[in-house]
Design an enzyme around this catalytic site. Structure first.
Site, PDB file in Angstrom:
ATOM      1  N   GLN A 126     -19.584 -58.308 -66.512  1.00  0.00           N
ATOM      2  CA  GLN A 126     -19.868 -57.223 -65.572  1.00  0.00           C
ATOM      3  C   GLN A 126     -18.581 -56.494 -65.227  1.00  0.00           C
ATOM      4  OE1 GLN A 126     -21.802 -58.652 -61.968  1.00  0.00           O
ATOM      5  NE2 GLN A 126     -20.431 -57.380 -60.736  1.00  0.00           N
ATOM      6  N   GLY A 127     -18.432 -55.268 -65.701  1.00  0.00           N
ATOM      7  CA  GLY A 127     -17.209 -54.499 -65.458  1.00  0.00           C
ATOM      8  C   GLY A 127     -17.384 -53.508 -64.334  1.00  0.00           C
ATOM      9  N   SER A 129     -15.494 -54.054 -60.769  1.00  0.00           N
ATOM     10  CA  SER A 129     -14.275 -53.980 -59.950  1.00  0.00           C
ATOM     11  C   SER A 129     -13.089 -53.457 -60.757  1.00  0.00           C
ATOM     12  CB  SER A 129     -13.906 -55.367 -59.423  1.00  0.00           C
ATOM     13  OG  SER A 129     -14.993 -55.941 -58.752  1.00  0.00           O
ATOM     14  N   GLU A 248     -29.508 -59.962 -57.489  1.00  0.00           N
ATOM     15  CA  GLU A 248     -28.588 -61.022 -57.095  1.00  0.00           C
ATOM     16  C   GLU A 248     -28.757 -61.358 -55.623  1.00  0.00           C
ATOM     17  OE1 GLU A 248     -25.040 -62.039 -59.358  1.00  0.00           O
ATOM     18  OE2 GLU A 248     -27.080 -62.735 -59.579  1.00  0.00           O
ATOM     19  N   GLU A 372     -16.662 -60.211 -45.220  1.00  0.00           N
ATOM     20  CA  GLU A 372     -16.477 -59.123 -44.252  1.00  0.00           C
ATOM     21  C   GLU A 372     -17.487 -58.005 -44.548  1.00  0.00           C
ATOM     22  OE1 GLU A 372     -13.896 -60.656 -45.738  1.00  0.00           O
ATOM     23  OE2 GLU A 372     -12.986 -61.594 -43.974  1.00  0.00           O
TER      24      GLU A 372
HETATM   25  C1  FAD Z   1     -14.701 -65.631 -58.607  1.00  0.00           C
HETATM   26  C2  FAD Z   1     -14.842 -64.154 -58.678  1.00  0.00           C
HETATM   27  C3  FAD Z   1     -15.559 -63.591 -59.715  1.00  0.00           C
HETATM   28  C4  FAD Z   1     -15.692 -62.210 -59.800  1.00  0.00           C
HETATM   29  N1  FAD Z   1     -16.361 -61.680 -60.869  1.00  0.00           N
HETATM   30  C5  FAD Z   1     -16.445 -60.339 -61.002  1.00  0.00           C
HETATM   31  C6  FAD Z   1     -17.067 -59.768 -62.151  1.00  0.00           C
HETATM   32  O1  FAD Z   1     -17.537 -60.477 -63.043  1.00  0.00           O
HETATM   33  N2  FAD Z   1     -17.114 -58.421 -62.255  1.00  0.00           N
HETATM   34  C7  FAD Z   1     -16.618 -57.603 -61.285  1.00  0.00           C
HETATM   35  O2  FAD Z   1     -16.729 -56.388 -61.424  1.00  0.00           O
HETATM   36  N3  FAD Z   1     -15.999 -58.110 -60.181  1.00  0.00           N
HETATM   37  C8  FAD Z   1     -15.900 -59.467 -60.024  1.00  0.00           C
HETATM   38  N4  FAD Z   1     -15.258 -60.002 -58.919  1.00  0.00           N
HETATM   39  C9  FAD Z   1     -14.624 -59.107 -57.955  1.00  0.00           C
HETATM   40  C10 FAD Z   1     -15.252 -59.060 -56.587  1.00  0.00           C
HETATM   41  O3  FAD Z   1     -16.426 -58.319 -56.592  1.00  0.00           O
HETATM   42  C11 FAD Z   1     -14.181 -58.476 -55.632  1.00  0.00           C
HETATM   43  O4  FAD Z   1     -13.148 -59.413 -55.566  1.00  0.00           O
HETATM   44  C12 FAD Z   1     -14.690 -58.218 -54.245  1.00  0.00           C
HETATM   45  O5  FAD Z   1     -15.611 -57.175 -54.246  1.00  0.00           O
HETATM   46  C13 FAD Z   1     -13.554 -57.896 -53.272  1.00  0.00           C
HETATM   47  O6  FAD Z   1     -12.661 -56.957 -53.769  1.00  0.00           O
HETATM   48  P1  FAD Z   1     -11.078 -57.233 -53.760  1.00  0.00           P
HETATM   49  O7  FAD Z   1     -10.833 -58.545 -54.339  1.00  0.00           O
HETATM   50  O8  FAD Z   1     -10.425 -56.060 -54.347  1.00  0.00           O
HETATM   51  O9  FAD Z   1     -10.689 -57.325 -52.231  1.00  0.00           O
HETATM   52  P2  FAD Z   1     -10.409 -56.115 -51.236  1.00  0.00           P
HETATM   53  O10 FAD Z   1     -11.539 -55.176 -51.277  1.00  0.00           O
HETATM   54  O11 FAD Z   1      -9.051 -55.620 -51.462  1.00  0.00           O
HETATM   55  O12 FAD Z   1     -10.469 -56.853 -49.851  1.00  0.00           O
HETATM   56  C14 FAD Z   1      -9.373 -57.592 -49.296  1.00  0.00           C
HETATM   57  C15 FAD Z   1      -9.778 -58.041 -47.914  1.00  0.00           C
HETATM   58  O13 FAD Z   1      -9.990 -56.914 -47.080  1.00  0.00           O
HETATM   59  C16 FAD Z   1     -11.279 -56.992 -46.502  1.00  0.00           C
HETATM   60  N5  FAD Z   1     -11.807 -55.645 -46.290  1.00  0.00           N
HETATM   61  C17 FAD Z   1     -11.915 -54.645 -47.193  1.00  0.00           C
HETATM   62  N6  FAD Z   1     -12.455 -53.584 -46.622  1.00  0.00           N
HETATM   63  C18 FAD Z   1     -12.727 -53.903 -45.339  1.00  0.00           C
HETATM   64  C19 FAD Z   1     -13.288 -53.197 -44.242  1.00  0.00           C
HETATM   65  N7  FAD Z   1     -13.731 -51.960 -44.341  1.00  0.00           N
HETATM   66  N8  FAD Z   1     -13.393 -53.862 -43.064  1.00  0.00           N
HETATM   67  C20 FAD Z   1     -12.990 -55.144 -42.942  1.00  0.00           C
HETATM   68  N9  FAD Z   1     -12.432 -55.852 -43.955  1.00  0.00           N
HETATM   69  C21 FAD Z   1     -12.302 -55.221 -45.148  1.00  0.00           C
HETATM   70  C22 FAD Z   1     -12.084 -57.767 -47.490  1.00  0.00           C
HETATM   71  O14 FAD Z   1     -13.251 -58.309 -46.910  1.00  0.00           O
HETATM   72  C23 FAD Z   1     -11.095 -58.817 -47.919  1.00  0.00           C
HETATM   73  O15 FAD Z   1     -11.026 -59.832 -46.966  1.00  0.00           O
HETATM   74  C24 FAD Z   1     -15.112 -61.377 -58.817  1.00  0.00           C
HETATM   75  C25 FAD Z   1     -14.394 -61.961 -57.764  1.00  0.00           C
HETATM   76  C26 FAD Z   1     -14.246 -63.329 -57.694  1.00  0.00           C
HETATM   77  C27 FAD Z   1     -13.452 -63.903 -56.573  1.00  0.00           C
END
Ligand code: FAD
Lengths: 388, 318
Positions: A126-127, A129, A248, A372
C-alpha cells in the site's frame, strides 16, 4: 442480549486453530523475519486456505468468495492475528485491495487481479504515506503525468517517494496514491495499480525495532504505467482510500494476540505463579479486563457494520482501545517474564512471542492512522452531538 | 535546603557530554551494536580521560553527585558501557551490580572480566566472571549472564548506590528523549504547520517534561538520602527505581508516539534510546517486582515524609 458468536463461529474457530497448529510450529512469529522459510510457509498456508475455501471467506459469492458473515470474518481476523498472521503479507490484498477492486475496478482489472488474490498467489503493498504526508495524507506529492494524450489514454509516468510501505520488498503489486493534474489536496489524488518490478521502482528497507520487511521506502522515478493502471476515476482516489479504510474499519484484532499471549504465558508461568510479585497478579487481572473491553468495542463495530454502516467514531473508539490494550499488555507480559524480558526467538518465553509483541506494539498507536488522529475523530463526533 | 547539584558535578557532566558527542553521541551505540569492540576501543579510553578510574562516589557527597551527573550524561547518548556498575568498584576494582535472584544477568557482561554482584534484598551474591556471549537481541544486545565464582556478596549500600546510578542513567535517557521530541515536533510539518502547534502535541510534551522534572528531583533527593542514611535508604532507592521505570514507560511512549512511524526506526535517536535503555528497566527487576519490594521495604523500614509510614512503629500496631 447475546454475546455468543454462535455455533458456526465456534466451529470455524476450532477449524482454523487446527489448521494453524498442523502447519506451523509454536515458534512461528509471522512472515516478516530474516528466515525466508517463514514467508514461504505463509504462502503455502494461503494456498491451503484458498483450497479450503477459507481465504476469501469474507468476499461476496459473486466474486468467488465464501460470502461469510461479518462474524465469520471476525473469527478469521482474530484467529489469524492471534497466531501471528499465518496468511503473512496476504491480508492486505484480501482485506481491502480485493474489495476496492470489486467496488472500483473495471471488468478487466477484476478479471486480472481478483483471482490471484483469491488464490493467495500475489502480495500487494500500500503506497499511501510519503515523507511529508503522514497524518496529513492529502498533502501527498507523488505525481503521475500523462504520456501523450492528456487524458492518460496513452499511459502515465509516475515519480515520487513513498515511505513506511509494509512488505514492499516482498510485494508484486502496489496500490499507489498519486496526484494527477492541478487539483489541491484531496482533489487530484488518483489510485494506480503498479507492478513492483516496473522499471524506475526502487525499494529500500528501513531498519526498525519491528524487525525486517515491515517498513520500507519506495522510490518512483519516471515509472511507466498503462491506462489500465488507473483504479476508479481520475482524481477519485480519495474515495478509494476511504473505501479501503472502511474495509479496515475494525482494524487488526490485536486484542486476540494479547489474549493468546496472556494465556500462553500464564501456562508457562503457572508452576511459579505464586512466586510472582503481587502487583503483577493485579496487573495481569487488569490486562485481562482491558483485553475483554477492547474485544467488546471491536464487536460493537462489527455489530454496527451488520446493522447498517459504521460511523467513524465507533470504529475509532475501538481502535483507540485496541491499540492501547496492545501496548499495556506488552508491558504486563514483559513485567511477568522478569529478567527474561530481553531474550528473543525460540529460547525466550512463549518462543519469543512476548519479546516480539513488545517491539511490534510500540508502533500500534501509529500504524494506519495515529491514536491522536483517532481521538480527533471521536472528539469531533462528540462535538457534533453524535453518540460515542 | 538546596536541590542543585554541586558545580563540580555539573562541570564533569558537561565535559562528559562533549566527549560523548565527539564519539558520535547516540551513533556510538549504533556502532557498538554493529561492532561490540567499539566499547573497549573507544568508550573505555574516553571514560579514563574523564577520570572515571579515580572517581569514587562513596568518597564524599561531591563525588557522589559527580558520579550521578556522569551517569546522566551517559544515559543521554545510551553510552554502550556499564558505567553505573563501573563507578561502584570493590577493593579489587571489580564493578558492582545488582542482579536478579534467578541469574546474575547484567548489561555489558562481557566487557569486564570480574564482577561483584548481589541481590537487592542483600541476601545473595558474590564474585562473578563474564560469560563469553551476550543475548545479542534487539532489546538487549550486550546483556549477558555472569558465572558465579566465589563468595563475598557486596555491601548492600553498594548495590543501592548502583541502583541510584542506574536511575540517573535512565534520567539522562528520558531527558534526551524529551529534547529530541521537542526538536522533532518543531521541525515536522503536517497540515501546513509544525505539529508542535497542535495542543494535543503540546500537552503530551508538557506531561513528559513534568514527569522528567519530577524524576530529576527524586533522583537528587535519593542521592542525598543514600549519603545520609546508607543502607537504611533501601526503601528510598526502590522508590526511585520504581518511579524511574514508570516515568520511562510514559516518557518514552510519548517520545516515540510524537515521532510517528519514525519513532520505531533505527535511524532516529529516540528509537535507539528506547531499545538501549531496556536492560536498565528490566534488570535486576521490572516494575511489578520493584513495587512489591518497595511495599515490603516501606512496611519494614518506613518511608520518610511529613508523617509516619510503615516501619517499626506502625508495624507493631498491625
Ligand atoms: C508498522 C507500520 C506500518 C505502516 N504501513 C504502511 C503502509 O503499508 N503503507 C502506508 O502508506 N503507510 C504505512 N504506515 C504509515 C502510517 O500510516 C503513518 O505512520 C501514520 O499515518 C502517521 O504518519 P507519520 O508517521 O508521518 O507521523 P506524523 O503524521 O508526522 O505524526 C507525528 C505525531 O504528530 C501527531 N499529529 C499529527 N498531526 C496532528 C494533529 N493535527 N493534532 C495532534 N497530533 C498530531 C501524530 O498523531 C503523531 O503522534 C505504516 C506505519 C507503521 C508504524
Amino acid at each position: 442480549m447475546d454475546f455468543d458468536l454462535g455455533a458456526e463461529a465456534t466451529a470455524l474457530r476450532a477449524r482454523l486453530r487446527a489448521l494453524v497448529s498442523a502447519h506451523f510450529d509454536e515458534g512461528f512469529l509471522g512472515a516478516f523475519t530474516d528466515d525466508p522459510a517463514d514467508l514461504a510457509a505463509t504462502q503455502a498456508f494461503c494456498r491451503l486456505l484458498a483450497a479450503e475455501g477459507l481465504l476469501t471467506l469474507a468476499w461476496p459469492v459473486d466474486h468467488g468468495g465464501g460470502g461469510g458473515s461479518l462474524w465469520d470474518q471476525t473469527v478469521v481476523r482474530e484467529e489469524m492475528w492471534a497466531h501471528h498472521e499465518p496468511r503473512g503479507a496476504q491480508y492486505m490484498g484480501l482485506n481491502w485491495v480485493g474489495p476496492a477492486l470489486m467496488a472500483y475496478g473495471t471488468d478487466e482489472q477484476k478479471a486480472r487481479h481478483l483471482p490471484p488474490i483469491a488464490a493467495g498467489e500475489v502480495i500487494w503493498c500500500q503506497g499511501f504515506s510519503e515523507p511529508e504526508a503522514g497524518s496529513d495524507l492529502a498533502s501527498l506529492r507523488t505525481r503521475a503525468e500523462p504520456v501523450g494524450d492528456p487524458s492518460g489514454a496513452d499511459g502515465w509516468r509516475i515519480s515520487g517517494q513513498k515511505i513506511w510501505t509494509s512488505y514492499a520488498g516482498m510485494a508484486q503489486w502496489c496500490i499507489l496514491a498519486a496526484r494527477v493534474g492541478g487539483g489541491e489536496r484531496h482533489e487530484g489524488i488518483t489510485m494506480f495499480l503498479v507492478p513492483m518490478d516496473s522499471p524506475g521502482i526502487e525499494v529500500r528497507p528501513i531498519r526498525s525495532m519491528l524487525g525486517p520487511h515491515h517498513l520500507n521506502e519506495v522510490f518512483f522515478d519516471d515509472v511507466p504505467a498503462g491506462p489500465e493502471a488507473v483504479l476508479g476515476e481520475l482524481g477519485g482516489g480519495w474515495s478509494v482510500i476511504k473505501t479501503a479504510l472502511a474495509h479496515e474499519r475494525v482494524g487488526i484484532a490485536r486484542y486476540a494476540r494479547c489474549e493468546r499471549l496472556l494465556s500462553a504465558l500464564g501456562a508457562e508461568l503457572a508452576p511459579h505463579w505464586d512466586d510472582l510479585p503481587a502487583p503483577l497478579h493485579a496487573a495481569w487481572a487488569r490486562a485481562l479486563v482491558q483485553v475483554r473491553v477492547a474485544r467488546l468495542l471491536a464487536y460493537r463495530t462489527v455489530h454496527a457494520q451488520e446493522t447498517g454502516g459504521v460511523p467513524d467514531v465507533i470504529a475509532s473508539a475501538a481502535r483507540i482501545a485496541v491499540t492501547q490494550c496492545d501496548q499495556s499488555v506488552a508491558e504486563v507480559l514483559f513485567s511477568a517474564v522478569e529478567h527474561r524480558a530481553l531474550e528473543a526467538k525460540a529460547e525466550a518465553p512463549v518462543h519469543g512471542a512476548v519479546e516480539d509483541h513488545w517491539r511490534y506494539a510500540q508502533a500500534a498507536t501509529v500504524a494506519s492512522g495515529t491514536i491522536e488522529v483517532q481521538r480527533m475523530i471521536v472528539a469531533k463526533a462528540l462535538l457534533r452531538g453524535e453518540p460515542v | 535546603m538546596d536541590p542543585v547539584l554541586p558545580d563540580e558535578a555539573v562541570e564533569l557532566a558537561e565535559a562528559a557530554g562533549k566527549a560523548f558527542a565527539a564519539l558520535g553521541g547516540v551513533d556510538l551505540a549504533r556502532r557498538a551494536e554493529a561492532d561490540a569492540g567499539v566499547r573497549r576501543a573507544e568508550v573505555v579510553p574516553v571514560l579514563a580521560a574523564l577520570g572515571v578510574d579515580d572517581l569514587d562516589p562513596r568518597r564524599d557527597p561531591v563525588s557522589l553527585a559527580a558520579a550521578a551527573a556522569l551517569c546522566e550524561a551517559a544515559g543521554r547518548v545510551a553510552l554502550p558501557h556499564p558505567l553505573a556498575a563501573d563507578l561502584v568498584r570493590d577493593d579489587d576494582g571489580r564493578p558492582t551490580a545488582a542482579v536478579p535472584a534467578e541469574v546474575p544477568r547484567v548489561d555489558h557482561a562481557d566487557l569486564i572480566d570480574g564482577w561483584r554482584v548481589g541481590t537487592l534484598d542483600g541476601t545473595a551474591g558474590g564474585i562473578a566472571t563474564a560469560a563469553a556471549r551476550g543475548l545479542g537481541t534487539r532489546l538487549g544486545p550486550f546483556v549477558g549472564d555472569l558465572t558465579m565464582e566465589g563468595d563475598g556478596r557486596p555491601p548492600l549500600v553498594d548495590l543501592l548506590l548502583h541502583q541510584v546510578l542506574v536511575a540517573w542513567t535512565v534520567l539522562g535517557t528520558l531527558d534526551r528523549a524529551v529534547a529530541l521530541t521537542v526538536e522533532h515536533v518543531s521541525g515536522r510539518v503536517q497540515f501546513g504547520k509544525p505539529i508542535a502547534a497542535f495542543q494535543a502535541v503540546q500537552f503530551q510534551l508538557a506531561d513528559a517534561a513534568v514527569a522528567v522534572a519530577g524524576l530529576r528531583e527524586l533522583a537528587g533527593f535519593t542521592l542525598w538520602r543514600l549519603d545520609q542514611a546508607g543502607e537504611q535508604s533501601r526503601a528510598d532507592v526502590l522508590a526511585l527505581r520504581l518511579h524511574a521505570l514508570e516515568t520511562a514507560r510514559a516518557v518514552l511512549r510519548t517520545g516515540q508516539q510524537l515521532h510517528g512511524a519514525a519513532g520505531v526506526c533505527d535511524e532516529y535517536d529516540v528509537s535507539v534510546l528506547v531499545r538501549m535503555v531496556q536492560p536498565a528497566l528490566r534488570l535486576p527487576a521490572g516494575v511489578d517486582r520493584t513495587a512489591a519490594e518497595l511495599a515490603e521495604a516501606i512496611a519494614a523500614d518506613g518511608f520518610v515524609g511529613l508523617f509516619d509510614h510503615g516501619g517499626a512503629a506502625i508495624g507493631a500496631a498491625r
